[in-house]
Design a protein around this motif. Structure first.
Motif, PDB file in Angstrom:
ATOM      1  N   ASP A  20     -13.343 -30.205  -1.499  1.00  0.00           N
ATOM      2  CA  ASP A  20     -13.085 -31.359  -2.355  1.00  0.00           C
ATOM      3  C   ASP A  20     -12.951 -32.591  -1.465  1.00  0.00           C
ATOM      4  OD1 ASP A  20     -12.220 -33.266  -4.130  1.00  0.00           O
ATOM      5  OD2 ASP A  20     -10.642 -32.023  -5.006  1.00  0.00           O
ATOM      6  N   ARG A  21     -14.017 -33.357  -1.372  1.00  0.00           N
ATOM      7  CA  ARG A  21     -14.082 -34.513  -0.467  1.00  0.00           C
ATOM      8  C   ARG A  21     -12.962 -35.520  -0.753  1.00  0.00           C
ATOM      9  NH1 ARG A  21     -18.345 -36.726   2.660  1.00  0.00           N
ATOM     10  NH2 ARG A  21     -19.618 -34.961   2.021  1.00  0.00           N
ATOM     11  N   ARG A  22     -12.707 -35.804  -2.042  1.00  0.00           N
ATOM     12  CA  ARG A  22     -11.664 -36.778  -2.384  1.00  0.00           C
ATOM     13  C   ARG A  22     -10.276 -36.275  -2.010  1.00  0.00           C
ATOM     14  NH1 ARG A  22     -12.580 -38.856  -8.344  1.00  0.00           N
ATOM     15  NH2 ARG A  22     -12.612 -36.624  -8.637  1.00  0.00           N
ATOM     16  N   ALA A  23     -10.001 -35.003  -2.241  1.00  0.00           N
ATOM     17  CA  ALA A  23      -8.691 -34.441  -1.909  1.00  0.00           C
ATOM     18  C   ALA A  23      -8.460 -34.450  -0.401  1.00  0.00           C
ATOM     19  CB  ALA A  23      -8.564 -33.029  -2.459  1.00  0.00           C
ATOM     20  N   ILE A  24      -9.501 -34.148   0.362  1.00  0.00           N
ATOM     21  CA  ILE A  24      -9.377 -34.153   1.820  1.00  0.00           C
ATOM     22  C   ILE A  24      -9.136 -35.572   2.317  1.00  0.00           C
ATOM     23  CG2 ILE A  24     -10.592 -33.721   3.987  1.00  0.00           C
ATOM     24  CD1 ILE A  24     -12.020 -31.386   2.521  1.00  0.00           C
ATOM     25  N   ALA A  25      -9.886 -36.535   1.807  1.00  0.00           N
ATOM     26  CA  ALA A  25      -9.716 -37.936   2.223  1.00  0.00           C
ATOM     27  C   ALA A  25      -8.318 -38.438   1.880  1.00  0.00           C
ATOM     28  CB  ALA A  25     -10.777 -38.806   1.572  1.00  0.00           C
ATOM     29  N   LYS A  26      -7.836 -38.099   0.693  1.00  0.00           N
ATOM     30  CA  LYS A  26      -6.498 -38.527   0.284  1.00  0.00           C
ATOM     31  C   LYS A  26      -5.433 -37.885   1.165  1.00  0.00           C
ATOM     32  CE  LYS A  26      -3.466 -38.975  -3.631  1.00  0.00           C
ATOM     33  NZ  LYS A  26      -3.258 -38.848  -5.044  1.00  0.00           N
ATOM     34  N   CYS A  27      -5.616 -36.616   1.489  1.00  0.00           N
ATOM     35  CA  CYS A  27      -4.671 -35.916   2.355  1.00  0.00           C
ATOM     36  C   CYS A  27      -4.620 -36.570   3.739  1.00  0.00           C
ATOM     37  CB  CYS A  27      -5.060 -34.447   2.468  1.00  0.00           C
ATOM     38  SG  CYS A  27      -3.973 -33.478   3.522  1.00  0.00           S
TER      39      CYS A  27
END
Length: 74
Positions: free
Chosen positions: A14-21
């Protein structure tokens, strides 16, 4: 504390979840930089980020939940 993010073993990351993390756990990283670092990580290259020592345990747990392999830099 410095951490090398080595790879993501998730079958469908999940690209968005990784970036947010990355944005939340790393010090001095903007959302645009976290998106770039995520793209680099998912391409297979390692990324180094600086974590605050007081939140290191929570940050490492979040990385494991996203199936991101990491190595702590001494």
């Amino acid at each position: 504390m410095e951490v090398n993010l080595l790879s993501c073993d998730a079958q469908r990351p999940d690209r968005r979840a990784i970036a947010k993390c990355i944005e939340e756990i790393a010090t001095s990283i903007s959302s645009s930089l976290s998106n770039e670092l995520t793209a680099i990580l998912l391409e297979g290259d390692a990324v180094t980020v600086e974590l605050e020592d007081k939140n290191a345990g929570t940050a490492l747990r979040a990385l494991r939940k996203l199936k991101i392999d990491y190595a702590i830099v001494e």
